[in-house]
Enzyme design. Structure first.
Site, PDB file in Angstrom:
ATOM      1  N   GLY A 160       0.743   5.451  -4.689  1.00 17.11           N
ATOM      2  CA  GLY A 160      -0.366   6.513  -5.022  1.00 17.11           C
ATOM      3  C   GLY A 160       0.183   8.064  -3.547  1.00 17.11           C
ATOM      4  N   ARG A 183      -0.039   9.187  -9.882  1.00 20.99           N
ATOM      5  CA  ARG A 183      -0.194   7.892  -9.241  1.00 20.99           C
ATOM      6  C   ARG A 183       0.482   6.909 -10.151  1.00 20.99           C
ATOM      7  NH1 ARG A 183      -3.916   7.126  -5.008  1.00 20.99           N
ATOM      8  NH2 ARG A 183      -4.383   5.594  -5.575  1.00 20.99           N
ATOM      9  N   LEU A 189      11.201 -20.712  -4.339  1.00 21.06           N
ATOM     10  CA  LEU A 189       9.871 -19.545  -3.976  1.00 21.06           C
ATOM     11  C   LEU A 189       8.513 -19.589  -5.010  1.00 21.06           C
ATOM     12  CD1 LEU A 189       8.977 -16.539  -2.203  1.00 21.06           C
ATOM     13  CD2 LEU A 189       9.880 -16.071  -4.015  1.00 21.06           C
ATOM     14  N   ARG A 230      -5.400  -2.151   8.162  1.00 17.90           N
ATOM     15  CA  ARG A 230      -6.772  -3.427   7.972  1.00 17.90           C
ATOM     16  C   ARG A 230      -6.171  -4.593   7.714  1.00 17.90           C
ATOM     17  NH1 ARG A 230      -7.939   2.483   6.345  1.00 17.90           N
ATOM     18  NH2 ARG A 230      -7.116   2.280   4.358  1.00 17.90           N
ATOM     19  N   ASP A 275       1.048  -1.304  -0.165  1.00 12.65           N
ATOM     20  CA  ASP A 275      -0.204  -0.446  -0.155  1.00 12.65           C
ATOM     21  C   ASP A 275       0.564   1.533   0.376  1.00 12.65           C
ATOM     22  OD1 ASP A 275      -2.626   1.125  -0.055  1.00 12.65           O
ATOM     23  OD2 ASP A 275      -2.724   1.396   1.686  1.00 12.65           O
ATOM     24  N   GLY A 276       0.302   2.345  -0.505  1.00 11.18           N
ATOM     25  CA  GLY A 276       0.828   3.758  -0.467  1.00 11.18           C
ATOM     26  C   GLY A 276       1.581   3.925  -1.932  1.00 11.18           C
ATOM     27  N   ARG A 301     -12.001   2.317  -8.995  1.00  9.90           N
ATOM     28  CA  ARG A 301     -10.688   3.395  -9.203  1.00  9.90           C
ATOM     29  C   ARG A 301     -11.102   4.070 -10.999  1.00  9.90           C
ATOM     30  NH1 ARG A 301      -5.095   2.548  -6.003  1.00  9.90           N
ATOM     31  NH2 ARG A 301      -5.774   1.632  -4.095  1.00  9.90           N
ATOM     32  N   SER A 308      -7.436  -5.913  -5.853  1.00  7.34           N
ATOM     33  CA  SER A 308      -8.582  -6.168  -5.084  1.00  7.34           C
ATOM     34  C   SER A 308      -9.763  -5.951  -5.646  1.00  7.34           C
ATOM     35  CB  SER A 308      -8.678  -5.844  -3.689  1.00  7.34           C
ATOM     36  OG  SER A 308      -9.503  -4.002  -3.895  1.00  7.34           O
ATOM     37  N   THR A 309     -10.578  -6.817  -5.522  1.00  8.68           N
ATOM     38  CA  THR A 309     -11.738  -6.904  -6.038  1.00  8.68           C
ATOM     39  C   THR A 309     -12.259  -5.695  -6.087  1.00  8.68           C
ATOM     40  OG1 THR A 309     -12.591  -8.310  -4.023  1.00  8.68           O
ATOM     41  CG2 THR A 309     -12.897  -9.132  -5.889  1.00  8.68           C
ATOM     42  N   HIS A 351       2.825   3.407  -8.932  1.00  7.36           N
ATOM     43  CA  HIS A 351       2.529   1.954  -9.478  1.00  7.36           C
ATOM     44  C   HIS A 351       3.718   0.842 -10.080  1.00  7.36           C
ATOM     45  CE1 HIS A 351      -1.454   2.563  -7.373  1.00  7.36           C
ATOM     46  NE2 HIS A 351      -1.974   3.157  -7.824  1.00  7.36           N
TER      47      HIS A 351
HETATM   48  C1  FPP Z   1      -1.981   0.206  -3.314  1.00  6.48           C
HETATM   49  O1  FPP Z   1      -1.590   1.522  -2.828  1.00  6.48           O
HETATM   50  C2  FPP Z   1      -1.652  -0.863  -4.789  1.00  6.48           C
HETATM   51  C3  FPP Z   1      -2.327  -0.869  -5.531  1.00  6.48           C
HETATM   52  C4  FPP Z   1      -3.692  -0.811  -5.662  1.00  6.48           C
HETATM   53  C5  FPP Z   1      -1.537  -1.909  -6.262  1.00  6.48           C
HETATM   54  C6  FPP Z   1      -0.282  -2.488  -5.885  1.00  6.48           C
HETATM   55  C7  FPP Z   1       0.474  -3.030  -7.218  1.00  6.48           C
HETATM   56  C8  FPP Z   1       2.039  -2.692  -7.381  1.00  6.48           C
HETATM   57  C9  FPP Z   1       2.403  -2.339  -6.249  1.00  6.48           C
HETATM   58  C10 FPP Z   1       2.393  -3.260  -9.155  1.00  6.48           C
HETATM   59  C11 FPP Z   1       2.534  -4.671  -8.686  1.00  6.48           C
HETATM   60  C12 FPP Z   1       3.074  -5.273  -9.514  1.00  6.48           C
HETATM   61  C13 FPP Z   1       2.498  -6.309 -10.223  1.00  6.48           C
HETATM   62  C14 FPP Z   1       4.071  -6.958 -10.478  1.00  6.48           C
HETATM   63  C15 FPP Z   1       1.770  -7.074 -10.326  1.00  6.48           C
HETATM   64  P1  FPP Z   1      -2.574   2.350  -3.175  1.00  6.48           P
HETATM   65  O2  FPP Z   1      -2.119   2.924  -4.506  1.00  6.48           O
HETATM   66  O3  FPP Z   1      -4.209   2.645  -2.847  1.00  6.48           O
HETATM   67  O4  FPP Z   1      -1.436   4.142  -2.392  1.00  6.48           O
HETATM   68  P2  FPP Z   1      -2.843   4.632  -1.902  1.00  6.48           P
HETATM   69  O5  FPP Z   1      -3.073   4.595  -0.441  1.00  6.48           O
HETATM   70  O6  FPP Z   1      -1.189   5.908  -0.987  1.00  6.48           O
HETATM   71  O7  FPP Z   1      -3.443   5.659  -2.526  1.00  6.48           O
END
Ligand code: FPP
Length: 256
Positions: free
Chosen positions: A39, A49, A147, A210, A36-37, A87, A81-82, A53
């Site tokens: 964005g 944002r 792994l 959470r 998370d984080g 977004r 996630s579902t 990612h």
């Molecule tokens: C949550 O951060 C992150 C996600 C919803 C996407 C997670 C995806 C990646 C880290 C890249 C995945 C890579 C592969 C190879 C599949 P957020 O956007 O909710 O951040 P925020 O809470 O700060 O807005």
């Protein structure tokens, strides 16, 4: 050649002080991460944002390498996630391209390092380009024994449990199962994570405390570790801190 690239990296890391002192018996078998984080990381830098990612994808690579090196057997990453379909479309489209992008660059390396790619999620709603990239990686790494890198993609724990209950109920109706045969083990096996043991350690980055509909059944006895660090800046050192803390915990599973 590619294998050596990872190996050299690991060798260099082995000399860093933070990699010392984790006895193999303290390394969790299964680590699950809510990444998370992204964005907020981007916003703090005045970036879109998507840049967060993209940077988060690089962290996926670093932590996969480190988990593999430490001898973690299963690494489950919550990639979409579902609920993430809510977004903006441009962000969803971007997120759906990330597995493909990641695997285009990393698949060869993953194969060379004996990593098995798996996916846990509701496949039916994924765009064909996302699903085919992941399926290709799954089939090309199926013979590996290192792994297990398990992407939770279009995953939602409540949906997973409801679908499992429905499938079990159908089996009962058809006389394939009796209600008395439904127990912990059977239910666990029939979840999307059926082949995997429950996570030993859950890590969540970015300061949120959470579970966000992630592996609610499977995390019943997992150790939880939270950090304020945003996922793009989560390093091998943070990963070690989590594992070291895990090693200090006494897991009692409700006993004494
Ligand atoms: C949550 O951060 C992150 C996600 C919803 C996407 C997670 C995806 C990646 C880290 C890249 C995945 C890579 C592969 C190879 C599949 P957020 O956007 O909710 O951040 P925020 O809470 O700060 O807005």
């Amino acid at each position: 050649m590619i294998k050596r690239l990872w190996a050299n990296r690991s060798k260099a890391k082995a000399s860093l002080p933070h990699t010392e002192g984790i006895p193999p018996e303290n390394v969790p078998e299964h680590v699950a991460i809510i990444m998370d984080g992204n964005g907020r990381w981007a916003k703090r830098r005045g970036l879109p944002r998507m840049a967060g990612h993209h940077s988060g994808m690089k962290t996926v690579k670093r932590i996969t390498i480190e988990a593999n090196r430490l001898g973690v057997k299963y690494l489950t990453l919550y990639a979409f996630s579902t609920e993430n379909w809510k977004r903006p479309k441009a962000e969803v489209d971007f997120l759906m391209k990330l597995p493909q992008q990641f695997l285009e660059i990393e698949l060869e390396d993953l194969i060379a390092n004996n990593v098995q790619v798996k996916m846990m999620g509701h496949r039916e709603d994924l765009p064909p380009h996302t699903l085919s990239a992941v399926e290709e990686a799954i089939s090309k790494t199926a013979g590996n024994s290192g792994l297990v890198l398990n992407f939770a993609l279009n995953y939602g724990s409540r949906k997973e449990m409801l679908e499992t209950v429905q499938a079990i109920a159908a089996d009962v109706r058809e006389g394939k199962l009796t209600p008395e045969q439904i127990n912990d083990e059977l239910f666990s096996q029939r979840l999307l994570s059926g082949e995997l043991p429950d996570p030993d350690l859950l890590i969540r980055t970015s300061g949120e405390l959470r579970l966000s509909n992630f592996m609610l059944w499977q995390l019943a006895y997992s150790e939880l570790w939270f950090t304020d660090v945003y996922w793009p800046e989560f390093t091998e050192q943070h990963f070690h801190e989590a594992i070291e803390e895990y090693g200090r915990r006494a897991r009692r599973y409700g006993g004494v």
